[in-house]
Enzyme design. Structure first.
Site, PDB file in Angstrom:
ATOM      1  N   GLN A   1       0.878  -1.496  -0.150  1.00  0.00           N
ATOM      2  CA  GLN A   1      -0.060  -0.007  -0.027  1.00  0.00           C
ATOM      3  C   GLN A   1       0.905   1.254   0.043  1.00  0.00           C
ATOM      4  OE1 GLN A   1      -1.984   0.696   3.764  1.00  0.00           O
ATOM      5  NE2 GLN A   1      -3.766   1.850   2.681  1.00  0.00           N
ATOM      6  N   GLU A  22      -9.633  -1.626   5.030  1.00  0.00           N
ATOM      7  CA  GLU A  22      -8.604  -1.792   5.734  1.00  0.00           C
ATOM      8  C   GLU A  22      -8.985  -1.717   7.089  1.00  0.00           C
ATOM      9  OE1 GLU A  22      -5.440   0.960   5.075  1.00  0.00           O
ATOM     10  OE2 GLU A  22      -4.280  -0.206   6.511  1.00  0.00           O
TER      11      GLU A  22
HETATM   12  C1  LIG Z   1       2.458  -0.898  11.881  1.00  0.00           C
HETATM   13  C2  LIG Z   1       2.137   0.054  10.721  1.00  0.00           C
HETATM   14  C3  LIG Z   1       2.108  -0.217   9.313  1.00  0.00           C
HETATM   15  C4  LIG Z   1       1.722   0.881   8.432  1.00  0.00           C
HETATM   16  N1  LIG Z   1       1.862   0.286   6.948  1.00  0.00           N
HETATM   17  C5  LIG Z   1       1.745   1.402   6.000  1.00  0.00           C
HETATM   18  C6  LIG Z   1       1.632   0.988   4.786  1.00  0.00           C
HETATM   19  O1  LIG Z   1       1.544  -0.180   4.428  1.00  0.00           O
HETATM   20  N2  LIG Z   1       1.460   1.820   3.745  1.00  0.00           N
HETATM   21  C7  LIG Z   1       1.357   3.317   3.938  1.00  0.00           C
HETATM   22  O2  LIG Z   1       0.963   4.056   3.420  1.00  0.00           O
HETATM   23  N3  LIG Z   1       1.319   3.550   5.123  1.00  0.00           N
HETATM   24  C8  LIG Z   1       1.560   2.499   6.317  1.00  0.00           C
HETATM   25  N4  LIG Z   1       1.611   3.108   7.646  1.00  0.00           N
HETATM   26  C9  LIG Z   1       1.672   4.489   7.860  1.00  0.00           C
HETATM   27  C10 LIG Z   1       0.365   5.059   8.671  1.00  0.00           C
HETATM   28  O3  LIG Z   1      -0.625   5.096   7.863  1.00  0.00           O
HETATM   29  C11 LIG Z   1       0.868   6.361   9.119  1.00  0.00           C
HETATM   30  O4  LIG Z   1       1.977   6.235  10.083  1.00  0.00           O
HETATM   31  C12 LIG Z   1      -0.387   7.075   9.874  1.00  0.00           C
HETATM   32  O5  LIG Z   1      -1.220   7.511   9.036  1.00  0.00           O
HETATM   33  C13 LIG Z   1       0.122   8.286  10.626  1.00  0.00           C
HETATM   34  O6  LIG Z   1       0.773   9.273   9.995  1.00  0.00           O
HETATM   35  P1  LIG Z   1       2.279   9.686  10.339  1.00  0.00           P
HETATM   36  O7  LIG Z   1       3.050   8.781  10.882  1.00  0.00           O
HETATM   37  O8  LIG Z   1       2.811  10.899   9.436  1.00  0.00           O
HETATM   38  O9  LIG Z   1       1.966  10.709  11.655  1.00  0.00           O
HETATM   39  P2  LIG Z   1       1.321  12.182  11.842  1.00  0.00           P
HETATM   40  O10 LIG Z   1       0.348  12.386  10.730  1.00  0.00           O
HETATM   41  O11 LIG Z   1       2.581  13.090  11.671  1.00  0.00           O
HETATM   42  O12 LIG Z   1       0.800  12.081  13.207  1.00  0.00           O
HETATM   43  C14 LIG Z   1       1.573  12.483  14.297  1.00  0.00           C
HETATM   44  C15 LIG Z   1       0.467  12.789  15.560  1.00  0.00           C
HETATM   45  O13 LIG Z   1      -0.418  13.733  15.589  1.00  0.00           O
HETATM   46  C16 LIG Z   1      -1.583  13.385  15.590  1.00  0.00           C
HETATM   47  N5  LIG Z   1      -2.525  14.169  14.553  1.00  0.00           N
HETATM   48  C17 LIG Z   1      -2.250  14.508  13.239  1.00  0.00           C
HETATM   49  N6  LIG Z   1      -3.178  15.325  12.863  1.00  0.00           N
HETATM   50  C18 LIG Z   1      -4.108  15.343  13.410  1.00  0.00           C
HETATM   51  C19 LIG Z   1      -5.501  15.656  13.486  1.00  0.00           C
HETATM   52  N7  LIG Z   1      -6.013  16.663  12.532  1.00  0.00           N
HETATM   53  N8  LIG Z   1      -6.162  15.651  14.541  1.00  0.00           N
HETATM   54  C20 LIG Z   1      -5.671  15.047  15.844  1.00  0.00           C
HETATM   55  N9  LIG Z   1      -4.448  14.717  15.896  1.00  0.00           N
HETATM   56  C21 LIG Z   1      -3.777  14.585  14.674  1.00  0.00           C
HETATM   57  C22 LIG Z   1      -1.748  11.900  15.033  1.00  0.00           C
HETATM   58  O14 LIG Z   1      -2.717  11.282  15.396  1.00  0.00           O
HETATM   59  C23 LIG Z   1      -0.259  11.229  15.687  1.00  0.00           C
HETATM   60  O15 LIG Z   1      -0.592  11.092  17.075  1.00  0.00           O
HETATM   61  C24 LIG Z   1       2.005   2.148   8.727  1.00  0.00           C
HETATM   62  C25 LIG Z   1       2.055   2.555   9.995  1.00  0.00           C
HETATM   63  C26 LIG Z   1       2.242   1.493  10.994  1.00  0.00           C
HETATM   64  C27 LIG Z   1       2.433   1.713  12.481  1.00  0.00           C
END
Ligand SMILES: Cc1cc2nc3c(=O)[nH]c(=O)nc-3n(C[C@H](O)[C@H](O)[C@H](O)COP(=O)(O)OP(=O)(O)OC[C@H]3O[C@@H](n4cnc5c(N)ncnc54)[C@H](O)[C@@H]3O)c2cc1C
Length: 398
Positions: A132, A249
Site C-alpha cells: 500500500q 482496511e
Molecule cells: C504498523 C504500521 C504499518 C503501516 N503500514 C503502512 C503501509 O503499508 N502503507 C502506508 O502508506 N502507510 C503505512 N503506515 C503509515 C501510517 O498510515 C501512518 O503512520 C499514519 O497514517 C500516521 O501518519 P504519520 O506517521 O505521518 O503521523 P502524523 O500524521 O505526523 O501524526 C502524528 C501525531 O499527530 C496526530 N494528528 C495529526 N493530525 C491530527 C489531527 N488532524 N487531529 C488530531 N490529531 C492529529 C496523530 O494522531 C499522531 O498522534 C503504517 C504505520 C504503521 C504503524
C-alpha cells in the site's frame, strides 16, 4: 438430500482429502506461515502455498466472486456452507493479503472490467502480493498532502517521488499507490495508480524497528513509466477510492484484532496465562486483582465483538462504512491493553527477547507487545478515527 446438503458433503470430503495436517493449530502473527502469496514470499512450511494453490484452483478463497475474477461463482447459501465447513474443520485462510483485504474490494467497485479480469484472479489465488503506497514523509494523517507526482506522457504516466512506512514493499510484486496528477487541487488532484514493483526506477529500502523486524520500507520512484491502463477510475478520482479502501482496511484490522482478542499469539487464554504465572486457587486465578483485570478484559472483548457484529449487520451487503473507524480505534486500544495486561501478569518472564531461560511463547508475547504499539497508528491514527467518527458518524460540525 437437497442440493445444499450434497454440496456440504462434497465440501467436507474435499477438505478431508485436501487440508494439510501440518496446518492444524493457530496461525502465528507475523510468522513465516502467513499466506501472503506472491512471487517472493518464503514460507517455513511448504503446505502453506500448497493449501493456497488447492483453494485457488477451486476458486474458494473468494467463493462468491465470478469465475472470471478468480472466484467460484457460488450462490450466497453455498458460500456460507463452505465457510461453515472450513471453520468447523479448523482450516486456516488460504490467502491473507493486502490485495485481498484492501485492493480487491475497491477494484470491484471502481475498476474497469478488463482491469478486474487482469488483477482479481492473481489476488484470489495468491499469485501476486500487493503493498500500500499511501503515506509519505510529509503526508500521514494529512494524507491528501501527498506529493508523489504522476505526469501524463501520452501512453504512460511518469512517476517521481517517495513513499514511507510501506509495509512489506520489499516482498511485494505490485503497489496500489496514491499519486498527484494535478498540483492545483489538493483532494481532486489525487489519482489511484497500480505500479509493478519491478519497473525500472522503483527502489525499496527497509526500515529496522525496535521489535527487531523490518516490516516497513521507504520506496523511491525515479522516472518510473507506468502504462496508462494501470490507473483505476478517472484521473482525480483517487481520493474517493483511497477513502473507500481505508474503510475496508479498518474493517479488516478490526476483525483481525477481534479474532485474537482472547489470549496470546499461540491461543493460550488470558485466564490460563494468569494461572500459569500467578498461581491457581481452586480452579480460579489465585491473585484477586489479576482475576478482576482478566474478567474486565474478557467483558470488553465480548462488548467489542458484539459492536463489531452490529456494525457489520447494519452495513450489510454495502460493506464497511465510516463506522469501521469506531471498531478500528476500539480494537487498537483493546489489543494494546491486552499486551500490557499480559506483561503485568508475566512479570520478569515478559522481558524475554531470545534464548534461555525464556520459552517461545514468552518471546513472542514480548515482541508482539512492541508490535501492538503500532495498532493505534497503522491504517490511520486513533485521533484521526475520532475525527472521522465525530464528523461522518455523529454528524458533528467541523
Ligand atoms: C504498523 C504500521 C504499518 C503501516 N503500514 C503502512 C503501509 O503499508 N502503507 C502506508 O502508506 N502507510 C503505512 N503506515 C503509515 C501510517 O498510515 C501512518 O503512520 C499514519 O497514517 C500516521 O501518519 P504519520 O506517521 O505521518 O503521523 P502524523 O500524521 O505526523 O501524526 C502524528 C501525531 O499527530 C496526530 N494528528 C495529526 N493530525 C491530527 C489531527 N488532524 N487531529 C488530531 N490529531 C492529529 C496523530 O494522531 C499522531 O498522534 C503504517 C504505520 C504503521 C504503524
Amino acid at each position: 438430500m437437497t442440493d445444499l446438503e450434497a454440496f456440504r458433503r462434497h465440501v467436507r470430503d474435499w477438505i478431508a482429502a485436501n487440508y494439510p495436517d501440518s496446518l492444524r493449530g493457530p496461525l502465528l502473527p507475523d510468522g513465516d506461515d502467513t499466506p501472503w502469496g506472491g512471487r517472493k514470499t518464503v514460507y517455513a512450511n511448504p503446505d502453506v502455498p500448497l493449501w493456497m494453490e488447492r483453494m485457488g484452483a477451486k476458486g474458494w478463497s473468494r467463493p462468491e466472486w465470478a469465475p472470471e475474477h478468480g472466484g467460484a461463482g457460488l450462490a450466497p447459501d453455498e458460500a456460507r456452507v463452505l465457510r461453515e465447513e472450513l471453520a468447523a474443520a479448523g482450516c486456516r485462510p488460504p490467502v491473507f493479503s493486502f490485495g485481498l483485504l484492501m485492493l480487491a474490494p475497491v477494484l470491484h467497485e471502481f475498476a474497469s472490467e478488463p482491469q478486474k479480469r487482469r488483477f482479481l484472479p492473481p489476488i484470489a489465488r495468491g499469485e501476486i502480493r500487493w503493498c500500500q503506497g499511501y503515506s509519505e514523509p510529509g503526508a500521514g494523517s494529512d494524507l491528501a498532502g501527498l506529493k508523489t507526482r504522476a505526469e501524463d506522457h501520452g501512453d504512460h504516466w511518469l512517476v517521481n517521488g517517495q513513499k514511507i512506512w510501506t509495509s512489506y514493499a520489499d516482498w511485494s510484486d505490485w503497489m496500489f499507490c496514491l499519486v498527484r496528477t494535478d498540483a492545483e487541487s489538493k483532494h481532486g488532484g489525487i489519482s489511484f495508480l497500480l505500479i509493478d514493483m519491478t519497473t525500472p526506477g522503483v527502489e525499496t529500502r527497509p526500515i529496522q524497528l525496535i521489535s527487531g523486524q523490518s516490516p516497513f520500507c521507504e520506496v523511491f520512484f525515479t522516472d518510473v513509466r507506468v502504462p496508462k491502463e494501470n490507473l483505476v477510475g478517472k484521473p482525480g478520482e483517487g481520493w474517493k477510492i483511497a477513502k473507500r479502501l481505508l474503510q475496508f482496511e479498518r474493517a479488516g484490522i478490526s476483525a483481525q484484532v477481534q479474532s485474537g482478542t482472547g489470549g496470546t499469539p499461540r491461543g493460550t487464554s488470558l485466564a490460563d496465562l494468569a494461572k500459569r504465572y500467578c498461581g491457581e486457587d481452586g480452579g480460579r486465578i489465585a491473585d484477586a486483582q489479576v482475576r478482576e483485570q482478566v474478567a474486565k478484559h474478557e467483558m470488553h472483548s465480548e462488548a467489542i465483538g458484539l459492536t463489531l457484529r452490529r456494525v457489520e449487520a447494519e452495513s450489510g451487503k454495502a460493506g464497511p462504512t465510516a463506522a469501521s473507524s469506531i471498531t478500528k480505534a476500539l480494537g487498537a486500544k483493546h489489543n494494546k491493553d491486552k499486551f500490557e495486561l499480559m506483561l503485568g501478569i508475566m512479570g520478569q518472564a515478559a522481558l524475554g527477547w531470545e534464548g534461555d531461560p525464556f520459552d517461545i511463547e514468552e518471546i513472542e508475547i514480548c515482541r508482539q507487545w512492541l508490535r501492538s504499539k503500532g495498532n493505534s497508528i497503522e491504517g490511520g491514527t486513533s485521533e484521526i478515527q475520532a475525527n472521522i467518527v465525530a464528523k461522518q458518524v455523529l454528524g458533528l460540525p467541523d
